[in-house]
Design a protein around this motif. Structure first.
Motif, short mmCIF file in Angstrom:
data_model
loop_
_atom_site.label_atom_id
_atom_site.label_comp_id
_atom_site.label_asym_id
_atom_site.label_seq_id
_atom_site.Cartn_x
_atom_site.Cartn_y
_atom_site.Cartn_z
N ASP A 434 0.82 -1.26 0.05
CA ASP A 434 0.00 -0.02 -0.04
C ASP A 434 1.05 1.44 -0.02
O ASP A 434 1.54 1.49 0.93
N PRO A 435 0.86 2.11 -1.14
CA PRO A 435 1.90 3.17 -1.01
C PRO A 435 1.37 4.18 0.10
O PRO A 435 2.15 5.05 0.34
N LYS A 436 0.47 4.09 0.61
CA LYS A 436 -0.15 4.93 1.92
C LYS A 436 0.98 4.68 2.94
O LYS A 436 1.48 5.60 3.65
N TYR A 437 1.64 3.38 3.14
CA TYR A 437 2.31 3.10 4.22
C TYR A 437 3.85 2.81 3.71
O TYR A 437 4.77 2.91 4.14
N TRP A 438 3.92 2.49 2.10
CA TRP A 438 5.21 2.11 1.63
C TRP A 438 5.41 2.78 0.42
O TRP A 438 4.87 2.31 -0.56
N PRO A 439 5.92 4.11 0.33
CA PRO A 439 6.28 4.79 -0.78
C PRO A 439 6.93 3.80 -1.90
O PRO A 439 7.93 3.11 -1.43
N ASN A 440 6.56 4.01 -3.10
CA ASN A 440 6.86 3.24 -4.37
C ASN A 440 7.01 1.83 -3.88
O ASN A 440 8.00 0.99 -3.76
N PRO A 441 5.99 1.11 -3.41
CA PRO A 441 5.83 -0.31 -2.82
C PRO A 441 6.48 -1.42 -3.58
O PRO A 441 6.98 -2.34 -2.94
N GLN A 442 6.55 -1.27 -4.90
CA GLN A 442 6.86 -2.30 -5.93
C GLN A 442 8.32 -2.51 -5.86
O GLN A 442 8.71 -3.48 -6.28
N LEU A 443 8.90 -1.45 -5.59
CA LEU A 443 10.43 -1.55 -5.43
C LEU A 443 11.15 -2.21 -4.31
O LEU A 443 10.57 -1.89 -3.29
N PHE A 444 12.29 -3.15 -4.59
CA PHE A 444 12.73 -3.59 -3.56
C PHE A 444 13.76 -2.58 -3.14
O PHE A 444 14.94 -2.35 -3.50
N ASP A 445 13.76 -2.16 -1.85
CA ASP A 445 14.45 -1.26 -1.08
C ASP A 445 14.69 -1.47 0.10
O ASP A 445 13.99 -1.08 1.12
N PRO A 446 15.85 -2.16 0.62
CA PRO A 446 16.15 -2.56 1.85
C PRO A 446 16.14 -1.31 3.05
O PRO A 446 16.07 -1.29 3.93
N GLN A 447 16.55 -0.15 2.45
CA GLN A 447 16.64 1.05 3.37
C GLN A 447 15.44 1.65 3.78
O GLN A 447 15.63 2.09 4.82
N ARG A 448 14.46 1.12 3.54
CA ARG A 448 13.13 1.09 4.35
C ARG A 448 13.47 0.52 5.64
O ARG A 448 12.66 1.24 6.75
#
Length: 528
Positions: A434-448
């Motif tokens: 959900d982009p509401k909680y996870w910006p650009n959610p389809q991207l694999f980004d460990p920095q989250r």
């Protein structure tokens, strides 16, 4: 009017009346949420909202994610939908999810899906499908297997050995002339990673939980792996059984639906019998079968304990832990490798962390403590679990024979009343993307999941193993085997995409867990 013309007319009349009555009945059923003034998804006659699943057009995870992402309900904390003619709820609000899974657990102690104890005792006794009384006792005993102390002292040394065999598996493929590829930096080979990872996690599960050496990695296959794979091969009967167990549990007795096939059940019984016959050889091994045997010996005479002493009780846990142990972790490792191959910068950073901690040629320096203290590896696995959670959806139902239950949200200013016999679903895959909680959610980004970003993650929006008392019992061990698998692969090899690599991950519609549809090939390049 002659008899020849009367009977066809009577047949048509009865057919018309039957169809009309059915339509009126379905119309009544499909106004359930309207009568309760709860927003709902418009159903299709006879099918409710399950058409994509019934036609095998989508996976279970994708189906509930699409429900979660319905444009009309983006601001709704919950909404109704229909499983055929039966009402169900999808919960979207994190506060409601927390109450459902944790704070009000006593009112929602069971999952909705179920097998029948009389028709299918092996399926009904498995930990995920067991109802509260059996689940509570089983869970308490099985938890002993997955304490940090037990994992560190009993499991970890064996796990290291199998992870080393995973590395040797790749080396063996690289040395086979017909599979070698010449690249600028040396030798490489292309490997189908789903099967490789499945062999690894099958060997891990068999060795740690059953003290059985399947040697799947050494021999490029084993009976246990074959039995699991056969269980998932689609057939009309399996589809009917699976659908009934998960969506029409009241019909499983009538349909005689079973979780495991006869062939798989016989294999489990044989596995348990062979392990018990070994007796003294594996006494105090600390494995699953040893633990359950001791539990059965300590039970007193009660109706509940009669079920726990059932001849299929141990085989039931063996069967479900085998599937849960190999299927979820193997898929996660394969998908993380895929993401690392697509993003070389992330892979390079991870390999630098591994190189700083471990020697390529030795397993001795890969201590339990060191593995747990690798921050970037942990971020990568955590992000992998966000994008590909082990359980794509979960559900709960009210206590049997209970009344409707109330959940509060928005600082207790609003409430949701959940009727008894109505399942409440949570789309973990949906909330994780959900982009509401996870910006650009389809991207694999460990920095989250970098330490500085953790405070900004809203509670109950990251649920890869569920939450509350029903949360995944083996999550700690699952994460450990994923981390070790990645360490032993990436300390000596670099993964890259190749011509055969999938351009986009689509989930297999015939699998309950999230698994890439089709073969997943990656190039493994040897690094000196």
């Amino acid at each position: 009017m002659s008899a020849y013309s009367f009977y066809p007319l009577l047949t048509l009349t009865l057919l018309f009346i039957t169809i009309t009555l059915l339509q009126l009945w379905f119309n009544h059923c499909y106004r359930y949420w309207y009568r309760r003034k709860i927003p709902y998804l418009q159903p299709t006659m006879f099918l409710g909202n399950l058409k994509p699943l019934l036609l095998l057009r989508t996976s279970f995870g994708d189906y509930f994610r699409s429900l979660y992402a319905e444009p009309s309900f983006q601001s709704a904390p919950f909404f109704g939908f229909y499983i055929l003619h039966s009402p169900a709820l999808l919960i979207r609000d994190p506060q409601l999810i927390e109450q459902l899974l944790i704070k009000e657990f006593n009112n929602f102690p069971n999952r909705y899906e179920a097998a029948d104890l009389q028709v299918d005792p092996m399926g009904a006794l498995t930990l995920p499908l067991a109802k509260y009384a059996i689940w509570r006792k089983s869970r308490r005993e099985l938890s002993k297997l997955f304490t940090s102390g037990h994992i560190k002292h009993k499991f970890y040394p064996k796990l290291l050995t199998i992870a080393k065999q995973l590395e040797e598996y790749i080396t063996r493929k690289l040395t086979q002339e017909d599979q070698q590829l010449l690249v600028d930096s040396g030798l490489a080979t292309v490997i189908e990673v789903k099967e490789m990872c499945a062999l690894y996690t099958t060997d891990v599960t068999a060795t740690l939980l059953y003290t059985t050496d399947t040697a799947g990695l050494k021999n490029d296959g084993c009976e246990m792996r074959t039995q699991c794979e056969n269980l998932f091969k689609p057939s009309l009967r399996k589809i009917v059984d699976f659908f009934a167990i998960f969506f029409l549990p009241t019909a499983v007795r009538m349909l005689k639906s079973k979780v495991f096939t006869q062939q798989y059940s016989q294999y489990l019984r044989r596995l348990v019998e062979q392990r018990i016959k070994a007796g003294d050889q594996h006494r105090d091994s600390g494995d699953l079968i040893d633990l359950l045997l001791k539990m059965q010996q300590s039970l007193d005479d009660t109706t509940l304990n009669d079920w726990l002493r059932h001849t299929d009780f141990i085989a039931a846990q063996v069967g479900i832990f085998l599937l849960a142990g190999f299927e979820t972790s193997s898929s996660l490792i394969a998908l993380i490798l895929y993401e690392l191959a697509k993003q070389p910068k992330i892979q390079t950073k991870l390999k630098a962390e591994l190189a700083a901690c471990f020697c390529k040629s030795s397993s001795c320096d890969i201590s339990y403590k060191k593995v747990l203290q690798l921050p970037y590896l942990h971020m990568i696995v955590t992000e992998g679990l966000r994008l590909y959670p082990t359980a794509p959806f979960i559900n709960r139902e009210c206590l049997p024979n209970g009344q409707e239950q109330t959940l509060w949200y928005e600082e207790r200013s609003k409430c949701l009343c959940i009727p008894k016999d109505v399942p409440a679903y949570v789309s973990i895959l949906g909330i994780h993307r959900d982009p509401k909680y996870w910006p650009n959610p389809q991207l694999f980004d460990p920095q989250r999941f970098a330490p500085e970003n953790l405070p900004s993650i809203q509670p109950m929006t990251y649920l890869p193993f569920g939450a509350g008392p029903h949360g995944c019992i083996g999550s700690r061990l699952g994460i450990l085997q994923v981390k070790l698998g990645l360490i032993f692969i990436l300390r000596s090899y670099r993964v890259e995409v190749c011509e055969q690599t999938l351009t986009k991950i689509q989930f297999d519609s015939k699998r309950f867990m999230l698994e890439a549809n089709g073969r997943l090939y990656l190039k493994f390049v040897k690094e000196e």
